[in-house]
Design a protein around this motif. Structure first.
Motif, short mmCIF file in Angstrom:
data_model
loop_
_atom_site.label_atom_id
_atom_site.label_comp_id
_atom_site.label_asym_id
_atom_site.label_seq_id
_atom_site.Cartn_x
_atom_site.Cartn_y
_atom_site.Cartn_z
N UNK A 50 0.83 -1.20 0.00
CA UNK A 50 0.00 0.00 0.00
C UNK A 50 0.87 1.26 0.00
N UNK A 51 1.91 1.26 0.81
CA UNK A 51 2.79 2.42 0.87
C UNK A 51 3.54 2.61 -0.45
N UNK A 52 4.00 1.51 -1.05
CA UNK A 52 4.70 1.62 -2.32
C UNK A 52 3.79 2.23 -3.39
N UNK A 53 2.53 1.80 -3.41
CA UNK A 53 1.60 2.36 -4.39
C UNK A 53 1.29 3.82 -4.15
N UNK A 54 1.05 4.19 -2.89
CA UNK A 54 0.70 5.57 -2.57
C UNK A 54 1.87 6.53 -2.79
N UNK A 55 3.04 6.17 -2.25
CA UNK A 55 4.20 7.05 -2.39
C UNK A 55 4.65 7.13 -3.85
N UNK A 56 4.59 6.00 -4.56
CA UNK A 56 4.97 6.01 -5.97
C UNK A 56 4.03 6.85 -6.81
N UNK A 57 2.73 6.73 -6.55
CA UNK A 57 1.76 7.53 -7.29
C UNK A 57 1.96 9.02 -7.03
N UNK A 58 2.21 9.37 -5.78
CA UNK A 58 2.44 10.77 -5.45
C UNK A 58 3.70 11.30 -6.14
N UNK A 59 4.74 10.46 -6.22
CA UNK A 59 5.96 10.86 -6.92
C UNK A 59 5.69 11.11 -8.40
N UNK A 60 4.88 10.25 -9.00
CA UNK A 60 4.52 10.43 -10.40
C UNK A 60 3.81 11.76 -10.63
N UNK A 61 2.89 12.08 -9.73
CA UNK A 61 2.15 13.35 -9.85
C UNK A 61 3.11 14.54 -9.78
N UNK A 62 4.07 14.49 -8.86
CA UNK A 62 5.02 15.59 -8.73
C UNK A 62 5.89 15.74 -9.97
N UNK A 63 6.40 14.63 -10.48
CA UNK A 63 7.27 14.68 -11.67
C UNK A 63 6.49 15.15 -12.88
N UNK A 64 5.29 14.61 -13.10
CA UNK A 64 4.50 14.98 -14.27
C UNK A 64 4.04 16.43 -14.19
N UNK A 65 3.76 16.91 -13.00
CA UNK A 65 3.41 18.33 -12.85
C UNK A 65 4.60 19.21 -13.20
N UNK A 66 5.77 18.83 -12.75
CA UNK A 66 6.99 19.57 -13.09
C UNK A 66 7.19 19.60 -14.61
N UNK A 67 7.03 18.45 -15.26
CA UNK A 67 7.20 18.40 -16.71
C UNK A 67 6.16 19.24 -17.43
#
Length: 334
Positions: free
Chosen positions: A206-223
Motif C-alpha cells: 500500500x505504501x509503495x503504491x501511494x508514495x509512488x503515485x504521489x511521486x509520479x504526480x510531482x514529476x509529471x506536474x513539473x514536466x
C-alpha cells in the motif's frame, strides 16, 4: 545416477536458501538493488536512441510507472484497513517529494557534468547516511559487525570504481555535478529512513503504491510546467520502450521490494544492501552495453559480495518475525 542426486541436492539447497532470504528480507533487498542498478543502463540506452531532455525521460518513466503504482494501491485494498490520517497523507507526500522526485531530479542534473562511475560512487553513499540518521534518531550506534560489513562493501566499491574516479577530472563542473548527486543521495537516505515506521502501519504494498503515485504526480506536474510536451510525439519508439522497461524493472517493482525489505530487515540494514547496486550496474553495462569489465571491478565485486553476506545481524530473524506479525493486516491480499 549420482549426478542427478547431486543436482537435486544443489537445487534443493538453493530453494531453501532463497526461501530463507525471502522470509528475512534479504532477497527483496537484493532484488531492489538489482532493479535500481538497471536504471543507468536504461537511461543510456534511451539517450543513445535519441537526444532527449532529462526531465522528458524522467516524465516518461513516471508516466509508465503510474498505472503500476495505482494497481499496487488497488491490490493492497483491505476492508479492515484503517483510513489514512492527515498525518499519514502528509508523510506520504513528503516521502514522494524526497524519494523519487527530488532525488531523481538532483541525480539527472548531476549526470550532465560527471561520469556515470563517479555518480554511482557518490549516490551509493546513502546507506552510510541512513545508518548515521538512524543512529541519531534512535541514539543507538550500529553493531560492530554492521560497521565492519559496511567497510568491506565500500572498500569493494572504491576498488571497482577507482578508475572512473580518476577519469572524473577537475574543475567547477565536476564539483557542481558531484554536489547535485550528493544531494540526491541525502534525499534518498531520508526517504528510505522515513519509510520505516510508516510501512509497519499501512503495509509495504500500500505504501509503495501511494508514495509512488504521489511521486509520479510531482514529476509529471513539473514536466507540464517546464517541459516541452510538443516533442513527445517526435520521439522514436525505442525511447518509449526503454522508458517502459525502466518504469517496470527500475521503478515500480524495486520500490515494492524495498518496502518488503524495510519491513523485514529495518531501514538501516535494508539500505546497506544498496551497496551492491553500483557493482550490478557495472555487470549490466558490460552485458547490455558492451562496456569493459576490468579486473579491479571484479575484485570490487568479490569484496562487496563478501560484505553483503555478513550484513544480516544475528537478531534479524526474530525482528523480522515480529515485524511480519505486526504488519500482516496491512499487506496485500493473495
Amino acid at each position: 545416477m549420482s549426478g542427478n542426486i547431486e543436482a537435486k541436492a544443489i537445487a534443493g539447497g538453493f530453494v531453501t536458501m532463497t526461501s530463507r532470504w525471502a522470509h528475512d528480507g534479504r532477497l527483496y533487498a537484493l532484488l531492489s538493488a538489482a532493479g535500481f542498478s538497471l536504471k543507468a543502463v536504461f537511461v543510456k540506452l534511451a539517450y543513445g536512441a535519441h537526444p532527449v531532455e532529462p526531465i522528458t525521460l524522467l516524465a516518461l518513466r513516471m508516466a509508465f510507472a503510474l498505472p503500476l503504482f495505482l494497481w499496487l494501491i488497488w491490490k493492497s485494498r483491505n476492508l479492515d484497513d484503517l483510513p489514512l490520517s492527515g498525518g499519514d497523507i502528509g508523510r506520504i507526500w513528503v516521502l514522494a517529494l524526497l524519494g523519487y522526485y527530488l532525488s531523481s531530479l538532483f541525480d539527472f542534473h548531476g549526470l550532465t557534468t560527471i561520469t556515470a562511475g563517479l555518480e554511482r560512487m557518490i549516490l551509493y553513499l546513502y546507506p552510510t547516511m541512513v545508518l548515521l540518521f538512524d543512529a541519531c534518531c534512535t541514539r543507538k550506534m550500529p553493531s560492530a559487525r554492521a560497521w565492519q560489513s559496511m567497510l568491506v562493501c565500500y572498500a569493494g566499491l572504491g576498488i571497482a570504481f577507482s578508475h572512473d574516479l580518476h577519469q572524473g577530472g577537475e574543475g567547477a563542473d565536476v564539483l557542481t555535478g558531484s554536489a547535485w548527486v550528493f544531494a540526491s543521495a541525502v534525499t534518498y537516505a531520508l526517504y528510505y529512513l522515513g519509510m520505516g515506521d510508516l510501512v509497519k502501519r499501512i503495509g509495504s504494498m500500500r505504501l509503495a503504491g501511494l508514495a509512488g503515485s504521489a511521486s509520479c504526480v510531482l514529476v509529471l506536474t513539473h514536466f507540464a510546467v517546464v517541459g516541452k510536451i510538443s516533442t513527445l510525439g517526435q520521439l522514436p519508439v525505442p525511447v518509449y520502450t526503454w522508458s517502459a522497461l525502466m518504469a517496470v524493472l527500475s521503478t515500480a517493482l524495486p520500490i515494492y521490494w524495498a518496502s518488503l525489505a524495510i519491513q523485514r530487515l529495518g531501514a538501516a540494514q535494508a539500505a546497506a544492501f544498496g551497496t551492491l547496486g553500483p557493482v550490478l550496474t557495472v555487470i549490466a553495462a558490460w552485458a547490455l552495453l558492451g562496456e569493459s569489465l576490468s579486473l579491479m571491478q571484479v575484485a570490487g565485486l568479490a569484496l562487496v559480495m563478501f560484505g553483503i553476506t555478513r550484513l544480516k545481524p544475528k537478531q534479524a530473524q526474530s525482528v523480522a518475525t515480529s515485524n511480519i506479525s505486526k504488519t500482516s493486516a496491512g499487506t496485500a491480499r493473495p
